[in-house]
Scaffold this motif. Structure first.
Motif, mmCIF file in Angstrom:
data_model
loop_
_atom_site.group_PDB
_atom_site.id
_atom_site.type_symbol
_atom_site.label_atom_id
_atom_site.label_comp_id
_atom_site.label_asym_id
_atom_site.label_seq_id
_atom_site.Cartn_x
_atom_site.Cartn_y
_atom_site.Cartn_z
ATOM 1 N N TRP A 1 -1.791 -14.885 -18.400
ATOM 2 C CA TRP A 1 -0.641 -14.067 -18.036
ATOM 3 C C TRP A 1 0.349 -13.999 -19.179
ATOM 4 O O TRP A 1 0.344 -14.848 -20.067
ATOM 5 N N GLN A 2 1.169 -12.964 -19.154
ATOM 6 C CA GLN A 2 2.122 -12.729 -20.230
ATOM 7 C C GLN A 2 3.521 -13.111 -19.787
ATOM 8 O O GLN A 2 4.108 -12.473 -18.907
ATOM 9 N N PRO A 3 4.112 -14.179 -20.353
ATOM 10 C CA PRO A 3 5.478 -14.555 -19.980
ATOM 11 C C PRO A 3 6.481 -13.459 -20.335
ATOM 12 O O PRO A 3 6.259 -12.636 -21.225
ATOM 13 N N VAL A 4 7.591 -13.460 -19.611
ATOM 14 C CA VAL A 4 8.690 -12.539 -19.835
ATOM 15 C C VAL A 4 9.844 -13.340 -20.429
ATOM 16 O O VAL A 4 9.968 -14.545 -20.184
ATOM 17 N N ALA B 1 15.605 -15.257 -20.708
ATOM 18 C CA ALA B 1 17.009 -14.860 -20.576
ATOM 19 C C ALA B 1 17.195 -13.721 -19.586
ATOM 20 O O ALA B 1 18.320 -13.474 -19.129
ATOM 21 N N ALA B 2 16.109 -13.045 -19.222
ATOM 22 C CA ALA B 2 16.204 -11.922 -18.285
ATOM 23 C C ALA B 2 16.300 -12.378 -16.833
ATOM 24 O O ALA B 2 16.524 -11.549 -15.945
ATOM 25 N N PHE B 3 16.147 -13.691 -16.581
ATOM 26 C CA PHE B 3 16.090 -14.190 -15.205
ATOM 27 C C PHE B 3 17.141 -15.274 -14.965
ATOM 28 O O PHE B 3 17.543 -16.002 -15.864
ATOM 29 N N ASP B 4 17.535 -15.354 -13.691
ATOM 30 C CA ASP B 4 18.473 -16.388 -13.263
ATOM 31 C C ASP B 4 17.763 -17.572 -12.626
ATOM 32 O O ASP B 4 18.344 -18.659 -12.508
ATOM 33 N N ALA B 5 16.519 -17.352 -12.168
ATOM 34 C CA ALA B 5 15.830 -18.404 -11.410
ATOM 35 C C ALA B 5 14.340 -18.119 -11.362
ATOM 36 O O ALA B 5 13.887 -16.992 -11.608
ATOM 37 N N LYS C 1 6.711 -22.908 -19.919
ATOM 38 C CA LYS C 1 7.632 -23.788 -20.651
ATOM 39 C C LYS C 1 8.977 -23.127 -20.929
ATOM 40 O O LYS C 1 10.011 -23.798 -20.958
ATOM 41 N N ALA C 2 8.970 -21.821 -21.110
ATOM 42 C CA ALA C 2 10.212 -21.111 -21.414
ATOM 43 C C ALA C 2 11.189 -21.113 -20.246
ATOM 44 O O ALA C 2 12.387 -20.866 -20.429
ATOM 45 N N TYR C 3 10.688 -21.411 -19.036
ATOM 46 C CA TYR C 3 11.522 -21.295 -17.835
ATOM 47 C C TYR C 3 11.934 -22.650 -17.257
ATOM 48 O O TYR C 3 12.552 -22.709 -16.205
ATOM 49 N N LEU C 4 11.612 -23.725 -17.933
ATOM 50 C CA LEU C 4 11.793 -25.042 -17.333
ATOM 51 C C LEU C 4 13.248 -25.391 -17.061
ATOM 52 O O LEU C 4 13.536 -26.227 -16.198
ATOM 53 N N ALA D 1 22.001 -16.244 -7.861
ATOM 54 C CA ALA D 1 20.917 -15.604 -8.613
ATOM 55 C C ALA D 1 20.886 -14.110 -8.308
ATOM 56 O O ALA D 1 21.220 -13.679 -7.194
ATOM 57 N N ARG D 2 20.484 -13.326 -9.292
ATOM 58 C CA ARG D 2 20.330 -11.885 -9.091
ATOM 59 C C ARG D 2 18.948 -11.378 -9.517
ATOM 60 O O ARG D 2 18.465 -10.383 -9.001
ATOM 61 N N ARG D 3 18.330 -12.062 -10.453
ATOM 62 C CA ARG D 3 16.989 -11.651 -10.894
ATOM 63 C C ARG D 3 16.098 -12.890 -10.918
ATOM 64 O O ARG D 3 16.421 -13.887 -11.588
ATOM 65 N N VAL D 4 14.993 -12.821 -10.190
ATOM 66 C CA VAL D 4 14.123 -13.982 -9.980
ATOM 67 C C VAL D 4 12.712 -13.661 -10.449
ATOM 68 O O VAL D 4 12.180 -12.579 -10.162
ATOM 69 N N LEU D 5 12.112 -14.602 -11.148
ATOM 70 C CA LEU D 5 10.704 -14.483 -11.549
ATOM 71 C C LEU D 5 9.847 -15.302 -10.592
ATOM 72 O O LEU D 5 10.035 -16.517 -10.477
ATOM 73 N N HIS D 6 8.936 -14.639 -9.900
ATOM 74 C CA HIS D 6 8.045 -15.290 -8.933
ATOM 75 C C HIS D 6 6.700 -15.544 -9.606
ATOM 76 O O HIS D 6 5.954 -14.604 -9.918
#
Length: 233
Positions: free
Chosen positions: A41-44, A47-51, A68-71, A113-118
């Motif tokens: 998968w391709q990480p995003v 900084a574009a996400f709050d949670a 790792k970028a989201y830890l 939070a306003r933008r969440v990565l699932h």
């Protein structure tokens, strides 16, 4: 001899459920219907996400280096097992949702939070919230068995209590199971119970969609006999 409890969920969850079952005095038989494997998968950009939202422990286990970028983002996990897997994967701020994905998203929205990565599996139920933008990345898949494992066939024929942890597992079980008239279904949700189909001796739904209430239901079903059944204590 007590009525066996058949556990169909993938590993390592299957062995975890079996350990809990045995601690309750139940006779657990493990025969997973799915094998879990990671997806590329391709990480995003973090900084574009709050949670981060995790609805399965498998997402935490199989997201790999891409996570790792989201830890350092707040991580909203559905259930204690998912929270534990997120913690083990290195997420710094794990917040456990009380019930399901909708509740976890509601918690995230309430906490700003306003933008969440699932991070999720290939087969997943999309969840939304009116005040959140939810973006998804599929990080693992559950590969279905083409036939019931031999332990599952034997245990079904012996009148097992079958734990159904998802609607997908229920549907696969319904398509593969031949001898079901003596077996009982303990389902984690109404949708899982419906997917398991008809022809079972009994179908019941856990009081809450978690492993412990499901096992408590299974323990109750293990005590139920029917006329002509004398082999169970």
């Amino acid at each position: 001899m007590t009525r066996p409890v058949l556990i169909l969920r993938p590993e390592p969850g299957a062995s975890e459920t079996a350990a809990r079952a045995r601690a309750m005095g139940l006779r657990a038989v493990v025969a997973p219907l799915f094998n879990i494997r990671p997806l590329a998968w391709q990480p995003v950009e973090a900084a574009a996400f709050d949670a981060i939202l995790l609805t399965s422990a498998n997402a935490a286990r199989h997201a790999g280096d891409g996570a790792k970028a989201y830890l350092r983002l707040p991580c909203y996990a559905v259930g204690e097992a998912t929270a534990a897997a997120a913690d083990q994967a290195g997420f710094h701020d794990v917040r456990t949702g009380s019930c399901d994905a909708a509740a976890a998203l509601a918690m995230a929205a309430a906490q700003g939070a306003r933008r969440v990565l699932h991070l999720c599996g290939k087969d997943h139920l999309p969840v939304e919230h009116p005040h959140l933008l939810v973006e998804r990345r599929m990080v693992y898949e559950a590969v279905a068995a083409g036939a019931l494992p031999e332990p599952a066939r034997e245990t079904l024929a012996a009148g097992a209590v079958v734990l159904v942890h998802s609607a997908r597992a229920g549907a696969l079980l319904a398509s593969l199971a031949q001898h079901r008239s003596r077996a009982r279904i303990a389902a984690i949700s109404a949708s899982a119970a419906k997917a398991a189909g008809e022809g079972w001796a009994q179908v019941a739904v856990a009081a809450a969609p978690r492993d412990q209430p499901l096992l408590e239901l299974a323990a109750d079903l293990c005590k139920i006999g029917r006329p002509g059944e004398t082999e169970w204590e």
